[in-house]
Design a protein around this motif. Structure first.
Motif, PDB file in Angstrom:
ATOM      1  N   PRO A  32      49.356  64.061  29.004  1.00  0.00           N
ATOM      2  CA  PRO A  32      50.748  63.599  28.956  1.00  0.00           C
ATOM      3  C   PRO A  32      51.406  63.523  30.329  1.00  0.00           C
ATOM      4  O   PRO A  32      52.161  62.575  30.609  1.00  0.00           O
ATOM      5  CB  PRO A  32      51.420  64.633  28.050  1.00  0.00           C
ATOM      6  N   ALA A  33      51.124  64.499  31.190  1.00  0.00           N
ATOM      7  CA  ALA A  33      51.761  64.507  32.503  1.00  0.00           C
ATOM      8  C   ALA A  33      51.347  63.295  33.333  1.00  0.00           C
ATOM      9  O   ALA A  33      52.187  62.614  33.944  1.00  0.00           O
ATOM     10  CB  ALA A  33      51.421  65.800  33.243  1.00  0.00           C
ATOM     11  N   LEU A  34      50.036  63.004  33.371  1.00  0.00           N
ATOM     12  CA  LEU A  34      49.558  61.899  34.195  1.00  0.00           C
ATOM     13  C   LEU A  34      49.868  60.545  33.562  1.00  0.00           C
ATOM     14  O   LEU A  34      50.212  59.591  34.269  1.00  0.00           O
ATOM     15  CB  LEU A  34      48.056  62.057  34.444  1.00  0.00           C
ATOM     16  N   LEU A  35      49.776  60.452  32.250  1.00  0.00           N
ATOM     17  CA  LEU A  35      50.157  59.207  31.589  1.00  0.00           C
ATOM     18  C   LEU A  35      51.641  58.926  31.800  1.00  0.00           C
ATOM     19  O   LEU A  35      52.052  57.771  31.995  1.00  0.00           O
ATOM     20  CB  LEU A  35      49.837  59.275  30.092  1.00  0.00           C
ATOM     21  N   GLY A  36      52.449  59.964  31.759  1.00  0.00           N
ATOM     22  CA  GLY A  36      53.874  59.797  32.003  1.00  0.00           C
ATOM     23  C   GLY A  36      54.160  59.261  33.389  1.00  0.00           C
ATOM     24  O   GLY A  36      55.034  58.407  33.567  1.00  0.00           O
ATOM     25  N   ARG A  37      53.431  59.759  34.382  1.00  0.00           N
ATOM     26  CA  ARG A  37      53.619  59.271  35.742  1.00  0.00           C
ATOM     27  C   ARG A  37      53.188  57.811  35.873  1.00  0.00           C
ATOM     28  O   ARG A  37      53.848  57.017  36.543  1.00  0.00           O
ATOM     29  CB  ARG A  37      52.815  60.124  36.721  1.00  0.00           C
ATOM     30  N   ALA A  38      52.078  57.453  35.232  1.00  0.00           N
ATOM     31  CA  ALA A  38      51.568  56.085  35.354  1.00  0.00           C
ATOM     32  C   ALA A  38      52.438  55.075  34.616  1.00  0.00           C
ATOM     33  O   ALA A  38      52.747  53.998  35.137  1.00  0.00           O
ATOM     34  CB  ALA A  38      50.130  56.021  34.849  1.00  0.00           C
ATOM     35  N   PHE A  39      52.834  55.411  33.392  1.00  0.00           N
ATOM     36  CA  PHE A  39      53.553  54.460  32.540  1.00  0.00           C
ATOM     37  C   PHE A  39      55.065  54.664  32.563  1.00  0.00           C
ATOM     38  O   PHE A  39      55.797  53.898  31.924  1.00  0.00           O
ATOM     39  CB  PHE A  39      53.041  54.558  31.106  1.00  0.00           C
ATOM     40  N   ASN A  40      55.518  55.707  33.266  1.00  0.00           N
ATOM     41  CA  ASN A  40      56.950  56.011  33.346  1.00  0.00           C
ATOM     42  C   ASN A  40      57.562  56.134  31.956  1.00  0.00           C
ATOM     43  O   ASN A  40      58.647  55.598  31.666  1.00  0.00           O
ATOM     44  CB  ASN A  40      57.686  54.944  34.158  1.00  0.00           C
ATOM     45  N   ALA A  41      56.843  56.827  31.078  1.00  0.00           N
ATOM     46  CA  ALA A  41      57.290  57.034  29.698  1.00  0.00           C
ATOM     47  C   ALA A  41      56.574  58.260  29.156  1.00  0.00           C
ATOM     48  O   ALA A  41      55.459  58.583  29.580  1.00  0.00           O
ATOM     49  CB  ALA A  41      56.980  55.817  28.828  1.00  0.00           C
ATOM     50  N   PRO A  42      57.210  58.967  28.189  1.00  0.00           N
ATOM     51  CA  PRO A  42      56.560  60.164  27.626  1.00  0.00           C
ATOM     52  C   PRO A  42      55.458  59.761  26.635  1.00  0.00           C
ATOM     53  O   PRO A  42      55.720  59.410  25.495  1.00  0.00           O
ATOM     54  CB  PRO A  42      57.713  60.883  26.920  1.00  0.00           C
ATOM     55  N   LEU A  43      54.220  59.801  27.108  1.00  0.00           N
ATOM     56  CA  LEU A  43      53.084  59.373  26.295  1.00  0.00           C
ATOM     57  C   LEU A  43      52.048  60.483  26.185  1.00  0.00           C
ATOM     58  O   LEU A  43      51.917  61.325  27.074  1.00  0.00           O
ATOM     59  CB  LEU A  43      52.400  58.150  26.926  1.00  0.00           C
ATOM     60  N   ARG A  44      51.316  60.425  25.083  1.00  0.00           N
ATOM     61  CA  ARG A  44      50.101  61.249  24.973  1.00  0.00           C
ATOM     62  C   ARG A  44      49.011  60.370  24.379  1.00  0.00           C
ATOM     63  O   ARG A  44      49.278  59.349  23.750  1.00  0.00           O
ATOM     64  CB  ARG A  44      50.332  62.483  24.115  1.00  0.00           C
ATOM     65  N   MET A  45      47.781  60.785  24.601  1.00  0.00           N
ATOM     66  CA  MET A  45      46.630  60.051  24.092  1.00  0.00           C
ATOM     67  C   MET A  45      46.170  60.677  22.794  1.00  0.00           C
ATOM     68  O   MET A  45      45.958  61.893  22.722  1.00  0.00           O
ATOM     69  CB  MET A  45      45.492  60.103  25.125  1.00  0.00           C
ATOM     70  N   ARG A  46      46.050  59.854  21.765  1.00  0.00           N
ATOM     71  CA  ARG A  46      45.459  60.324  20.511  1.00  0.00           C
ATOM     72  C   ARG A  46      44.056  59.764  20.419  1.00  0.00           C
ATOM     73  O   ARG A  46      43.846  58.582  20.231  1.00  0.00           O
ATOM     74  CB  ARG A  46      46.274  59.857  19.300  1.00  0.00           C
ATOM     75  N   GLU A  47      43.079  60.653  20.621  1.00  0.00           N
ATOM     76  CA  GLU A  47      41.688  60.238  20.495  1.00  0.00           C
ATOM     77  C   GLU A  47      41.381  60.026  19.024  1.00  0.00           C
ATOM     78  O   GLU A  47      41.818  60.779  18.161  1.00  0.00           O
ATOM     79  CB  GLU A  47      40.745  61.280  21.086  1.00  0.00           C
ATOM     80  N   GLY A  48      40.648  58.991  18.736  1.00  0.00           N
ATOM     81  CA  GLY A  48      40.311  58.680  17.350  1.00  0.00           C
ATOM     82  C   GLY A  48      39.572  57.372  17.300  1.00  0.00           C
ATOM     83  O   GLY A  48      39.025  56.899  18.304  1.00  0.00           O
TER      84      GLY A  48
END
Length: 272
Positions: free
Chosen positions: A245-261
């Motif tokens: 979430p921390a690195l995705l947030g920095r890249a996309f400038n949004a609060p994101l998390r990855m859901r593996e599936g």
């Protein structure tokens, strides 16, 4: 010119800078992608993904270093003819689809045969040898598109056409594929079939370099992620270490998390 060796990196960028007008589309980018490592270049629109592809395919050129160091090497070399690159690095992009649509009456097999002649499509049937025709049919088979060989390209569905573009990229037996959002615009069934084909190619030994912002394209074989933002690398490393979430947030400038599936997906983090 020496033949590429397995030890040489597929792509090596040494502080590569690409300008679009006065803007830095890529800003002193340093990156080393070895052969055999399946990698995703991931980031939002405008992060430099298209510039990265065009840099590798010689549609854009980097700012040269003052000391003469080459900013870009592909398989150990910085001097390549574009047609020669395609024998080592097959490219799958929507641009090729648009170009093929501009040629009326060509078949899927014509489109793949054209790769052997460094043309969009094969027209001079007298120049087509049995070996070239067999190579084209082998590429169509590897892309699960042999049944489309005689179909007119313009009549194909988006999913079928994407398979033919993949076959064209495979026509020279490249050591790696550069994939530009390969499943964009496909319905869920066509997307899954294409991604299953890419998984098989990865297992068979073709290195995949995926450039995308679509989480569902991150097939399990892709274990290394490069996150881009504004032409610079936010993070690079193993998938589990980068898709946080921390690195995705920095890249996309949004609060994101990855859901593996199956498929994986980005999710917004509520109340973040």
């Amino acid at each position: 010119m020496h033949a590429p060796s397995q030890a040489e990196p597929l792509i090596e960028l040494d502080q590569a800078t690409v300008l679009r007008g006065e803007q830095r589309a890529l800003d002193a980018l340093s990156l080393r992608l070895p052969m055999g490592r399946h990698v995703a270049i991931l980031g939002p629109n405008g992060c430099g993904k298209s510039s990265f592809i065009q840099l590798i395919t010689r549609q854009l050129y980097p700012v040269m270093h003052a000391d003469g160091r080459p900013p870009v090497r592909i398989l150990g070399r910085h001097r390549w003819d574009v047609r020669e690159i395609r024998t080592q690095l097959g490219v799958v992009s929507g641009t090729m689809h648009d170009d093929l649509l501009s040629l009326p009456g060509i078949t899927a097999e014509d489109a793949v045969l054209g790769a052997a002649e460094a043309r969009l499509a094969a027209y001079d049937t007298d120049a087509i040898t049995p070996a070239m025709r067999q190579s084209a049919r082998d590429a169509l088979s590897r892309a699960d598109a042999l049944h489309l060989a005689g179909r007119e390209y313009a009549t194909l569905s988006t999913g079928e056409a994407r398979r033919v573009v993949l076959a064209r990229a495979l026509a020279h037996g490249p050591r790696a594929l550069l994939l530009d959002e390969p499943s964009a615009g496909l319905d869920v069934v066509a997307r899954q079939r294409l991604l299953d084909t890419l998984r098989r190619l990865a297992r068979e030994g073709t290195t995949l370099v995926l450039v995308t912002h679509h989480a569902e394209e991150l097939i399990p074989e892709i274990g290394h992620i490069v996150l881009l933002r504004a032409g610079q690398i936010v993070a690079e490393g193993p998938r589990a270490n980068v898709l946080t979430p921390a690195l995705l947030g920095r890249a996309f400038n949004a609060p994101l998390r990855m859901r593996e599936g199956d498929p994986p997906a980005f999710e917004f983090i509520a109340n973040a």
